[in-house]
Design an enzyme around this catalytic site. Structure first.
Site, PDB file in Angstrom:
ATOM      1  N   LYS A 155       0.869  -1.192   0.000  1.00 14.82           N
ATOM      2  CA  LYS A 155       0.000   0.000   0.000  1.00 14.82           C
ATOM      3  C   LYS A 155       0.903   1.238   0.000  1.00 14.82           C
ATOM      4  O   LYS A 155       1.131   1.871   1.042  1.00 14.82           O
ATOM      5  CB  LYS A 155      -0.909  -0.071   1.241  1.00 14.82           C
ATOM      6  CG  LYS A 155      -2.214   0.652   1.091  1.00 14.82           C
ATOM      7  CD  LYS A 155      -3.165   0.276   2.209  1.00 14.82           C
ATOM      8  CE  LYS A 155      -4.244   1.303   2.424  1.00 14.82           C
ATOM      9  NZ  LYS A 155      -5.096   1.602   1.283  1.00 14.82           N
TER      10      LYS A 155
HETATM   11  C1  LIG Z   1      -6.486  -0.114  -3.870  1.00  9.95           C
HETATM   12  C2  LIG Z   1      -7.201  -0.749  -2.721  1.00  9.95           C
HETATM   13  N1  LIG Z   1      -7.731  -1.977  -2.881  1.00  9.95           N
HETATM   14  C3  LIG Z   1      -8.402  -2.589  -1.896  1.00  9.95           C
HETATM   15  C4  LIG Z   1      -8.568  -1.988  -0.660  1.00  9.95           C
HETATM   16  C5  LIG Z   1      -9.299  -2.714   0.427  1.00  9.95           C
HETATM   17  O1  LIG Z   1      -8.404  -3.121   1.430  1.00  9.95           O
HETATM   18  P1  LIG Z   1      -8.886  -3.258   2.936  1.00  9.95           P
HETATM   19  O2  LIG Z   1     -10.107  -4.088   2.910  1.00  9.95           O
HETATM   20  O3  LIG Z   1      -7.752  -3.930   3.621  1.00  9.95           O
HETATM   21  O4  LIG Z   1      -9.130  -1.885   3.435  1.00  9.95           O
HETATM   22  C6  LIG Z   1      -8.034  -0.721  -0.448  1.00  9.95           C
HETATM   23  C7  LIG Z   1      -8.195  -0.039   0.845  1.00  9.95           C
HETATM   24  O5  LIG Z   1      -7.342  -0.018   1.660  1.00  9.95           O
HETATM   25  C8  LIG Z   1      -7.319  -0.083  -1.495  1.00  9.95           C
HETATM   26  O6  LIG Z   1      -6.803   1.129  -1.339  1.00  9.95           O
END
Ligand SMILES: Cc1ncc(COP(=O)(O)O)c(C=O)c1O
Length: 310
Positions: A155
């Site tokens: 991330k």
């Molecule tokens: C690009 C992206 N995909 C998927 C997610 C979903 O991840 P999570 O369920 O861990 O928040 C997020 C959010 O954090 C994101 O930024």
């Protein structure tokens, strides 16, 4: 009411948590982050922090990609988060932002020979998308960045320019969210959410190799569907046209929760309303993240804000 942050190894008023303009991460996007929800229970006067350990585990993986070494364990970061939430006096749903970044105030594009820091801040945060009525999405003209460009399983702050381009394009064209395809044209994910289709009584979602972030909400939903509804999830490549013929579609994410998608590229999804499976998953999910389902209480860490005098 003063808000606090954790910055440069200590708790400080949020207004004092500032970085210099030469900070490497600010110039080059060399940082990674997480988003953790704190779900407020007014009956119990407590926040339930949802799966913080999993978020910090993912943060440490993102740090490995960026060559960032943090001096904290997962437990220590969880404890710092609980302390910070308890110092702030919010009484509503919050969002906690952990961020690890290249803090050296030095120019030069690289990952090596740079200092790093870790910070946390908290902000009130309600629903991000319309979880009740559902949303209209489009397939973006922007493609999802590939693992060999900037790895989306991490991330990484700089990666979010890809998401921002797609989100704003969608919004300017009258949609609420964008669905990005991989470079070879398979469905990847939303700008900040994973995507699920309901097809023939099963959940279908793109595999980790299609440039998605391995969402913690994605994992939560897959487990709830299996354990509580007896519904299996198939992780496989999804063609664009499958978006148009699915029975139901929803997005998952810490910010987005479980958001129904009712239209894609001007085509109704199913009957154009919130589908039955999506609705039941939402119900299960909200009970779990609000600490109301004792079976899954280990996913929640409580934080009790100190009483402040008015
Ligand atoms: C690009 C992206 N995909 C998927 C997610 C979903 O991840 P999570 O369920 O861990 O928040 C997020 C959010 O954090 C994101 O930024």
């Amino acid at each position: 009411m003063i808000s606090y942050a954790f910055f440069q190894g200590r708790f400080v008023p949020l207004s004092e948590a500032k970085i210099g303009v030469m900070t490497h991460a600010f110039n080059y996007g060399t940082a990674c982050f997480e988003g953790i929800r704190g779900n407020w229970s007014s009956e119990e006067e407590v926040f339930y922090l949802f799966r913080p350990r999993d978020h910090f585990e993912r943060l440490l993986k993102s740090c490995r990609v960026l060559n960032i070494e943090l001096p904290y364990t997962i437990d220590e970061m969880c404890n710092l988060t609980v302390q910070l939430v308890e110092m702030n006096s919010y009484r509503e749903d919050i969002y906690i932002r952990p961020l690890a970044y290249k803090s050296s105030e030095r120019l030069g594009v690289r990952l090596h020979d740079l200092e790093a820091d870790f910070l946390l801040f908290v902000t009130p945060f309600g629903p991000y998308l319309d979880i009740e009525k559902g949303i209209k999405c489009c397939v973006s003209s922007w493609r999802r960045i590939d693992d060999n460009m900037i790895p989306p399983r991490a991330k990484i702050c700089g990666l979010y320019v890809n998401s921002a381009l797609a989100k704003t394009e969608a919004w300017e064209n009258g949609f609420e969210e964008a669905i990005l395809l991989t470079h070879d044209g398979h469905v990847s994910e939303g700008s900040g959410e994973n995507i699920f289709l309901v097809m023939n009584g099963k959940l279908v979602t793109p595999p980790t190799t299609d440039n998605i972030l391995m969402g913690i909400t994605r994992d939560t939903v897959m487990k709830l569907a299996k354990n509580e509804m007896g519904i299996e999830t198939v992780e496989r490549q999804i063609d664009r046209s499958e978006l148009y013929i699915a029975d139901e579609c929803f997005l998952t994410g810490t910010a987005a929760h479980v958001t129904p998608v009712i239209e894609i590229d001007h085509r109704k999804v199913g009957s154009g309303g919130v589908g039955k499976v999506t609705h039941e998953l939402q119900r299960l999910y909200f009970d779990v993240i609000r600490g109301k389902n004792r079976k899954y209480i280990d996913w929640c860490i409580p934080a009790r804000p100190k009483l402040v005098k008015a």
